[in-house]
Design a protein around this motif. Sequence first.
Motif, short mmCIF file in Angstrom:
data_model
loop_
_atom_site.label_atom_id
_atom_site.label_comp_id
_atom_site.label_asym_id
_atom_site.label_seq_id
_atom_site.Cartn_x
_atom_site.Cartn_y
_atom_site.Cartn_z
N THR A 86 27.54 46.17 43.40
CA THR A 86 26.32 45.61 43.20
C THR A 86 26.36 44.21 43.39
O THR A 86 25.57 43.36 42.98
N GLY A 87 27.30 43.71 44.04
CA GLY A 87 27.46 42.49 44.34
C GLY A 87 27.34 41.43 43.47
O GLY A 87 28.39 41.60 42.53
N ALA A 88 26.67 40.43 43.47
CA ALA A 88 26.64 39.47 42.44
C ALA A 88 25.99 39.67 41.31
O ALA A 88 26.02 38.89 40.08
N ASN A 89 25.32 40.72 40.87
CA ASN A 89 24.39 41.02 39.93
C ASN A 89 25.16 42.19 39.06
O ASN A 89 25.53 43.40 39.37
N GLN A 90 25.81 41.77 37.85
CA GLN A 90 26.29 42.62 36.92
C GLN A 90 25.71 43.12 35.72
O GLN A 90 26.44 43.58 34.73
N LYS A 91 24.21 42.83 35.84
CA LYS A 91 23.42 42.99 34.59
C LYS A 91 23.62 44.70 34.31
O LYS A 91 23.73 44.93 33.03
N LEU A 92 23.70 45.59 35.24
CA LEU A 92 23.82 47.05 34.96
C LEU A 92 25.34 47.20 34.19
O LEU A 92 25.29 47.79 33.44
N ALA A 93 26.38 46.70 34.85
CA ALA A 93 27.55 46.60 34.24
C ALA A 93 27.59 46.20 32.78
O ALA A 93 27.96 47.03 31.77
N GLN A 94 27.05 45.29 32.60
CA GLN A 94 26.95 44.69 31.28
C GLN A 94 26.16 45.43 30.03
O GLN A 94 26.53 45.91 29.18
N ASP A 95 25.07 46.04 30.67
CA ASP A 95 24.08 47.04 30.03
C ASP A 95 24.89 48.08 29.52
O ASP A 95 24.60 48.79 28.63
N ILE A 96 25.91 48.79 30.47
CA ILE A 96 26.31 49.93 29.87
C ILE A 96 27.82 49.78 29.28
O ILE A 96 28.44 50.75 29.01
N GLY A 97 28.11 48.53 29.05
CA GLY A 97 29.47 48.17 28.26
C GLY A 97 30.62 47.98 29.02
O GLY A 97 31.60 47.96 28.49
N LEU A 98 30.46 47.92 30.47
CA LEU A 98 31.70 47.43 31.01
C LEU A 98 32.14 46.22 30.68
O LEU A 98 31.46 45.07 30.36
N GLU A 99 33.52 46.00 30.65
CA GLU A 99 33.92 44.64 30.41
C GLU A 99 33.84 43.75 31.81
O GLU A 99 34.10 44.23 32.89
N THR A 100 33.34 42.48 31.56
CA THR A 100 33.10 41.63 32.67
C THR A 100 33.95 40.46 32.52
O THR A 100 34.25 40.30 31.18
N LYS A 101 33.69 39.44 33.24
CA LYS A 101 34.53 38.21 33.02
C LYS A 101 34.05 37.08 34.22
O LYS A 101 33.20 37.59 34.75
N ASP A 102 34.04 35.66 34.06
CA ASP A 102 33.42 34.79 34.70
C ASP A 102 33.94 35.11 36.30
O ASP A 102 34.97 35.24 36.41
N GLY A 103 32.98 34.96 37.03
CA GLY A 103 33.09 35.16 38.68
C GLY A 103 34.00 33.75 39.27
O GLY A 103 33.95 32.76 38.68
N GLN A 104 34.45 33.69 40.15
CA GLN A 104 35.18 32.65 40.83
C GLN A 104 34.22 32.12 42.23
O GLN A 104 34.57 30.84 42.59
N GLU A 105 33.74 32.74 42.59
CA GLU A 105 32.75 32.44 43.86
C GLU A 105 31.60 31.58 43.84
O GLU A 105 30.93 31.91 42.43
N PRO A 106 31.02 30.84 44.59
CA PRO A 106 29.84 30.21 44.27
C PRO A 106 28.61 31.17 44.08
O PRO A 106 28.70 32.26 44.80
N TYR A 107 27.88 31.22 43.18
CA TYR A 107 26.43 32.11 42.97
C TYR A 107 26.96 33.37 42.35
O TYR A 107 26.16 34.04 42.28
N VAL A 108 28.35 33.50 42.22
CA VAL A 108 28.90 34.75 41.55
C VAL A 108 29.25 34.36 40.06
O VAL A 108 30.22 33.69 39.77
N LYS A 109 28.34 34.43 39.08
CA LYS A 109 28.64 34.10 37.63
C LYS A 109 29.42 34.95 37.00
O LYS A 109 30.21 34.43 36.26
N THR A 110 29.29 36.24 37.33
CA THR A 110 30.16 37.46 36.41
C THR A 110 30.56 38.52 37.37
O THR A 110 29.79 38.86 38.47
N VAL A 111 31.95 39.03 37.16
CA VAL A 111 32.47 39.93 37.86
C VAL A 111 32.90 41.32 36.73
O VAL A 111 32.91 40.83 35.98
N ILE A 112 32.94 42.15 37.04
CA ILE A 112 33.60 43.38 36.70
C ILE A 112 35.08 43.44 36.45
O ILE A 112 35.65 43.33 37.50
N VAL A 113 35.60 43.60 35.28
CA VAL A 113 37.07 43.53 35.27
C VAL A 113 37.41 44.81 35.83
O VAL A 113 37.10 46.04 35.23
#
Length: 190
Positions: A105-132
């Motif tokens: 899903t690229g830079a959009n982790q809303k779905l991952a967060q909505d279904i309860g997946l663990e996420t963390k801060d992203g390292q890339e510009p424009y990528v605020k959140t990534v999936i663990v």
Amino acid sequence: MYDVVIIGGGPAGQSAALFTSKAGKATLIIDDAKGLTQKAWVRNHYGVDDVAGGDLVKVGHQQAAKFGTEFVKAKVKNIIQSGEGFTIETEEGENYQAQQVILATGANQKLAQDIGLETKDGQEPYVKTVIVVDAEGRTSLKGIWAAGTAGGVSVHTIVTSGDGARVAINLLSELEGKRYVDHDVLDKKK
């Protein structure tokens, strides 16, 4: 029921689909065609001359389709664990069944967060959140994998496409119970 449903049809998702479809797994890509690659001018993708991102995605689509990948243009709103697999619900009202899911899903982790997946801060510009993910690309929910920028790798198309392939190979290896390898050999008689 699909063996693999991939959410996201950019370089990571389509690269994963190339491997899963070619391995004989029924594969569906669900994509809303709004990924960052659609807007990119790509000048650093190995083996490809300068290309518009949308054209790169189009070629990936053709390659994955050649091996049997199916495509649906839709936005996924939910993934529900059901029995031995998952039900993927779209905003358009359609549902799809899958044994395994790859989030690309690229830079959009809303779905991952909505279904309860663990996420963390992203390292890339424009990528605020990534999936663990673990070293193979597994998320915190068994049967759901993450590839490409969604899984924390660089936004560059060459890196995300390679990561999609890596995650697909790991998924296939787990399903087969042994390391999956796909190498075609050039027929020198032709």
